[in-house]
Design an enzyme around this catalytic site. Sequence first.
Site, short mmCIF file in Angstrom:
data_model
loop_
_atom_site.label_atom_id
_atom_site.label_comp_id
_atom_site.label_asym_id
_atom_site.label_seq_id
_atom_site.Cartn_x
_atom_site.Cartn_y
_atom_site.Cartn_z
N SER A 240 29.23 53.17 34.47
CA SER A 240 28.38 52.31 33.67
C SER A 240 28.23 50.96 34.37
O SER A 240 28.80 50.74 35.43
CB SER A 240 28.97 52.12 32.27
OG SER A 240 30.13 51.33 32.39
N LYS A 241 27.46 50.08 33.72
CA LYS A 241 27.15 48.79 34.34
C LYS A 241 28.38 48.02 34.81
O LYS A 241 28.36 47.38 35.85
CB LYS A 241 26.36 47.92 33.37
CG LYS A 241 24.89 48.23 33.43
CD LYS A 241 24.07 47.09 32.86
CE LYS A 241 22.60 47.47 32.87
NZ LYS A 241 22.01 47.54 31.55
N ARG A 242 29.45 48.13 34.03
CA ARG A 242 30.63 47.31 34.40
C ARG A 242 31.28 47.81 35.70
O ARG A 242 32.11 47.13 36.27
CB ARG A 242 31.63 47.25 33.24
CG ARG A 242 32.38 48.48 33.03
CD ARG A 242 33.15 48.46 31.71
NE ARG A 242 33.45 49.81 31.32
CZ ARG A 242 34.43 50.51 31.82
NH1 ARG A 242 35.23 49.99 32.71
NH2 ARG A 242 34.64 51.75 31.43
N HIS A 243 30.90 49.01 36.17
CA HIS A 243 31.44 49.47 37.45
C HIS A 243 30.67 48.91 38.64
O HIS A 243 30.95 49.22 39.78
CB HIS A 243 31.40 51.00 37.52
CG HIS A 243 32.34 51.66 36.58
ND1 HIS A 243 31.94 52.31 35.45
CD2 HIS A 243 33.69 51.73 36.59
CE1 HIS A 243 32.98 52.77 34.81
NE2 HIS A 243 34.07 52.43 35.47
N GLY A 244 29.67 48.09 38.34
CA GLY A 244 28.91 47.51 39.45
C GLY A 244 27.55 48.15 39.55
O GLY A 244 26.98 48.58 38.55
#
Length: 467
Positions: A240-244
């Site tokens: 998801s977004k928080r993984h970059g």
Amino acid sequence: MTIVTRFAPSPTGFLHIGSARTALFNWLLARHQGGKFLLRIEDTDRKRFTQEAVDAIFESLKWLGLDWDEEVVFQFSRADHHKEMAEKLLTEGKAYHCYCSPEELEEMRKKARAEKRAPGYDGRWRDRDPSEAPEGVEPVVRLKTPLEGVTTIQDDVQGEVTVKNDQLDDLILLRADGTPTYMLSVVVDDHDMKVTHIMRGDDHLTNSFRQKQLYEAFGWEMPQVCHIPLIHGSDGAKLSKRHGALGVEAYRNMGILPEALCNYLLRLGWSHGDDEIISRDQAIEWFTTQNIGKSAARFDMDKLINLNGHYIRQKDNSTLMELISSNLEELLERPLESHERERLIAGMEGLKERSKDLNSLAQSALIYADIIPYDFDEKAKKFVGEDSKDILMSIRACLSVVSSWDETTVESALRQLADNLELKFGKIAQPLRAALTGRSISPGIFDMMLVLGQKETLDRLDFVITL
Ligand code: GLU
């Protein structure tokens, strides 16, 4: 039978890295078997639709080298046909109008929850006479799905998967405003495009049961399905977004080569023994769905970067120069001159050994542009201060009389100078490197001087000496 695969992205603004892998697998399967790889844009969500989002998909696929066969199919443009197909099922008695109000549906959901059943429509309009239809209510069209028995999917990765039909309620085909639902459009499109193999993320596995019921209602054979486990982040959670970065474009901007990204994505969920570096031709030769892993793969940025370093080292020097030239021109804020391009190609061998992405390659390649006057990094500054002026002047004098600008002559002249000054060679090399580049790290000093040539080397020394 010619195999036909398809990639069916919804335009969301960028090509998700997981979707890129799905596209790659479909492309490889088609190319492996000499079949076709088709592209369908699932653009029925008109509120979110933008041309830029569609272009982003085209751009990323082209960049990855995943060429598609035939014209792109735009799902929304086929909506009338999808509607006709639902009406055909209505005429055949395989679908029906349902006039349930939102309140009634909510009621059903509550009841199901209370009875600890899967929420679903109870089929109350299935066999009701149309004359009972309430005034002024636009109905939806639902598929009359089997009430008993099971629906079974033979999935290439997941194996045989079965669901009881009483778990699947009567699927909506047309909404009250007459627009077709996703499930209807996908089935009709895959059928019309003569798709033989559907390969997609395993988040679509449950859709397959409903789609199979629809294929059966139409009397069509369902394509072979293959649901690939999703990609997870390094912490094991769904990517998801928080993984970059999530979009292909972002990796491109990071200076990743398409070959490296494809190789990495291929290995993320597919294997061929212990092979890590797999060329495109080998991938086409080896790809089958049998070697797709059953569990989710974890995205590992370090692995991707290392593979990228490998592909950078493999590229020939002039191609690399072309690949970084726009990046360099941005850094220089001017076009590159042709002699700079030549110098860059000559220096590329020493540069590419050290770079793992195109952006850092461009940064280190800047030393081969005409950069006078240039700044010094903190470490380099220490080597070109007042204390070093004498050494730099001696180096300049020594290099100005070197008669032949080749590695042996230049090296022996400088080593002789070190001996004369009773200095270790490093005491000469450090200020020289700093003076020529403004940096404390660079390719080998002799290699660099040969690429720069005698005049540019002396010009740079003059610039530093007169600072
Ligand atoms: N449009 C769907 C998606 O982007 C894919 C549907 C399919 O492959 O059947 O997830």
